[in-house]
Scaffold this active site. Structure first.
Site, PDB file in Angstrom:
ATOM      1  N   ARG A   1     -30.361 -89.427 -19.180  1.00  0.00           N
ATOM      2  CA  ARG A   1     -30.680 -90.278 -20.442  1.00  0.00           C
ATOM      3  C   ARG A   1     -30.751 -91.811 -19.906  1.00  0.00           C
ATOM      4  O   ARG A   1     -31.265 -92.462 -20.613  1.00  0.00           O
ATOM      5  CB  ARG A   1     -29.014 -89.986 -20.947  1.00  0.00           C
ATOM      6  CG  ARG A   1     -29.426 -88.783 -21.929  1.00  0.00           C
ATOM      7  CD  ARG A   1     -27.757 -88.482 -22.075  1.00  0.00           C
ATOM      8  NE  ARG A   1     -26.959 -87.954 -20.918  1.00  0.00           N
ATOM      9  CZ  ARG A   1     -25.793 -87.502 -21.235  1.00  0.00           C
ATOM     10  NH1 ARG A   1     -25.218 -87.164 -22.398  1.00  0.00           N
ATOM     11  NH2 ARG A   1     -25.324 -86.942 -20.012  1.00  0.00           N
TER      12      ARG A   1
ATOM     13  N   LYS B   1     -29.308 -73.515 -12.742  1.00  0.00           N
ATOM     14  CA  LYS B   1     -27.673 -73.292 -12.216  1.00  0.00           C
ATOM     15  C   LYS B   1     -27.416 -71.738 -12.238  1.00  0.00           C
ATOM     16  O   LYS B   1     -26.399 -71.369 -13.102  1.00  0.00           O
ATOM     17  CB  LYS B   1     -26.583 -74.159 -13.015  1.00  0.00           C
ATOM     18  CG  LYS B   1     -26.939 -75.533 -13.001  1.00  0.00           C
ATOM     19  CD  LYS B   1     -25.969 -76.316 -13.488  1.00  0.00           C
ATOM     20  CE  LYS B   1     -26.088 -77.859 -13.644  1.00  0.00           C
ATOM     21  NZ  LYS B   1     -27.082 -78.385 -14.239  1.00  0.00           N
TER      22      LYS B   1
ATOM     23  N   THR C   1     -20.288 -82.286 -13.052  1.00  0.00           N
ATOM     24  CA  THR C   1     -19.666 -83.539 -12.858  1.00  0.00           C
ATOM     25  C   THR C   1     -19.090 -83.895 -14.370  1.00  0.00           C
ATOM     26  O   THR C   1     -18.308 -84.919 -14.579  1.00  0.00           O
ATOM     27  CB  THR C   1     -20.596 -84.584 -12.643  1.00  0.00           C
ATOM     28  OG1 THR C   1     -21.918 -84.057 -13.231  1.00  0.00           O
ATOM     29  CG2 THR C   1     -20.845 -84.558 -11.162  1.00  0.00           C
TER      30      THR C   1
ATOM     31  N   ASP D   1     -24.580 -65.283 -11.549  1.00  0.00           N
ATOM     32  CA  ASP D   1     -24.720 -63.953 -11.891  1.00  0.00           C
ATOM     33  C   ASP D   1     -24.245 -63.008 -10.820  1.00  0.00           C
ATOM     34  O   ASP D   1     -23.778 -63.494  -9.836  1.00  0.00           O
ATOM     35  CB  ASP D   1     -26.159 -63.744 -12.418  1.00  0.00           C
ATOM     36  CG  ASP D   1     -25.991 -62.675 -13.661  1.00  0.00           C
ATOM     37  OD1 ASP D   1     -25.277 -61.723 -13.543  1.00  0.00           O
ATOM     38  OD2 ASP D   1     -26.510 -62.891 -14.743  1.00  0.00           O
TER      39      ASP D   1
ATOM     40  N   ASP E   1     -33.743 -76.600 -12.455  1.00  0.00           N
ATOM     41  CA  ASP E   1     -31.987 -76.702 -12.494  1.00  0.00           C
ATOM     42  C   ASP E   1     -31.615 -75.771 -13.708  1.00  0.00           C
ATOM     43  O   ASP E   1     -31.193 -76.144 -14.834  1.00  0.00           O
ATOM     44  CB  ASP E   1     -31.662 -78.230 -13.127  1.00  0.00           C
ATOM     45  CG  ASP E   1     -30.185 -78.408 -12.985  1.00  0.00           C
ATOM     46  OD1 ASP E   1     -29.557 -77.791 -12.328  1.00  0.00           O
ATOM     47  OD2 ASP E   1     -29.913 -79.472 -13.750  1.00  0.00           O
TER      48      ASP E   1
ATOM     49  N   LYS F   1     -37.090 -82.944 -12.795  1.00  0.00           N
ATOM     50  CA  LYS F   1     -36.075 -81.706 -12.957  1.00  0.00           C
ATOM     51  C   LYS F   1     -36.209 -81.122 -14.243  1.00  0.00           C
ATOM     52  O   LYS F   1     -36.021 -81.840 -15.387  1.00  0.00           O
ATOM     53  CB  LYS F   1     -34.595 -82.334 -12.994  1.00  0.00           C
ATOM     54  CG  LYS F   1     -33.740 -81.247 -12.879  1.00  0.00           C
ATOM     55  CD  LYS F   1     -32.238 -81.933 -12.420  1.00  0.00           C
ATOM     56  CE  LYS F   1     -31.504 -82.410 -13.731  1.00  0.00           C
ATOM     57  NZ  LYS F   1     -31.088 -81.419 -14.683  1.00  0.00           N
TER      58      LYS F   1
END
Ligand code: C5P
Length: 248
Positions: A224, A71, A133, A74, A69, A42
């Site tokens: 992470r 996102k 999230t 617009d 990714d 990703k």
């Protein structure tokens, strides 16, 4: 449901490793160590802003699949053009915000389909983010959204699927509700995965890999909790074994 989505769901749960680093060589060293046929890579805002399309090209050179990714959110015209360019880069899939609305989502779907057709490549998967999230009832209220979180997630997921996206990005804790309400004909991608609870985490809705899969997720996003372990390769293998995508 498109043939690709059927294939994906038959293939079983998958793992996307978030290359949340700035340096291209650091990203490349992670890509080189991990099994390219078992995971997706990703590329998010950090790496893409720092390195641009070269990040995608590097992954592809190593035989990997890239989930872009960024996102997108617009006006429909701008998102359409961005999705065309992402498709031209040869990404496996990409993300956009359902909050951008039906017209924007439909424009994205059409752009991905038509560009892939023009190039004779496979059509990229589109995943819509419902509510990030990192947000909860308090942070939603801060921006003026007082509808219960679960209701917003369901509403946005339904809107996105009707516009033709292949999957929804959602909290693992929402996956069960989404599957129950919207059926099995779409993919669920879940960030907020932790091998064990981390104090002070900015992800407010988290689950373990197995909890997410049991809840109906198809694709786990882990950043992470893989990259910050002493042995990221071993951690990836452990997660893949848990998911059953590797023969132990
Ligand atoms: O490090 P961590 O596992 O929390 O990383 C999660 C990754 O998934 C990050 O790259 C983040 O941008 C992304 N993501 C997310 N929540 C979403 C969509 C994507 O955390 N709703």
């Amino acid at each position: 449901m498109s043939d690709d989505v059927i294939q994906r769901r038959r293939f079983g749960p998958g793992l996307a490793v978030a290359l949340d680093v700035t340096d291209l060589l650091e990203a490349e060293s992670i890509v080189k160590q991990l099994p390219a046929d078992e995971v997706l890579f990703k590329v998010g805002k950090q790496l893409f802003v720092a390195q641009g399309p070269e990040a995608v090209a590097m992954i592809r050179r190593h035989g990997g699949r890239c989930l872009l990714d960024l996102k997108f959110f617009d006006i429909p015209h701008t998102v359409e053009k961005a999705v065309r360019e992402a498709t031209r880069l040869g990404v496996w899939g990409m993300t956009l915000h359902a909050l951008g609305g039906g017209e924007m989502l439909t424009a994205a779907r059409k752009a991905a389909d038509s560009m892939a057709r023009e190039m004779g490549t496979s059509v990229p998967f589109l995943f819509a983010v419902t509510i990030p999230t990192s947000m909860d009832a308090t942070t939603l209220k801060e921006v003026g959204i007082t509808t219960p979180l679960e209701v917003s997630v369901l509403h946005l997921a339904d809107l996105a699927l009707k516009a033709g996206v292949d999957g929804i990005v959602a909290s693992p804790l929402e996956a069960t509700v989404l599957r129950k309400a919207l059926g099995g004909d779409f993919l669920i991608m879940t960030p907020g995965i932790r091998l064990s609870p981390q104090p002070g985490d900015d992800q407010k809705r988290v689950a373990t890999p197995m909890e997410a899969i049991s809840a109906g997720a198809d694709l786990l996003v882990m950043g992470r909790s893989i990259l910050r372990t002493d042995d990221p390769v071993a951690t990836v293998r452990e997660v893949l074994t848990q998911l059953g995508t590797l023969v132990p």
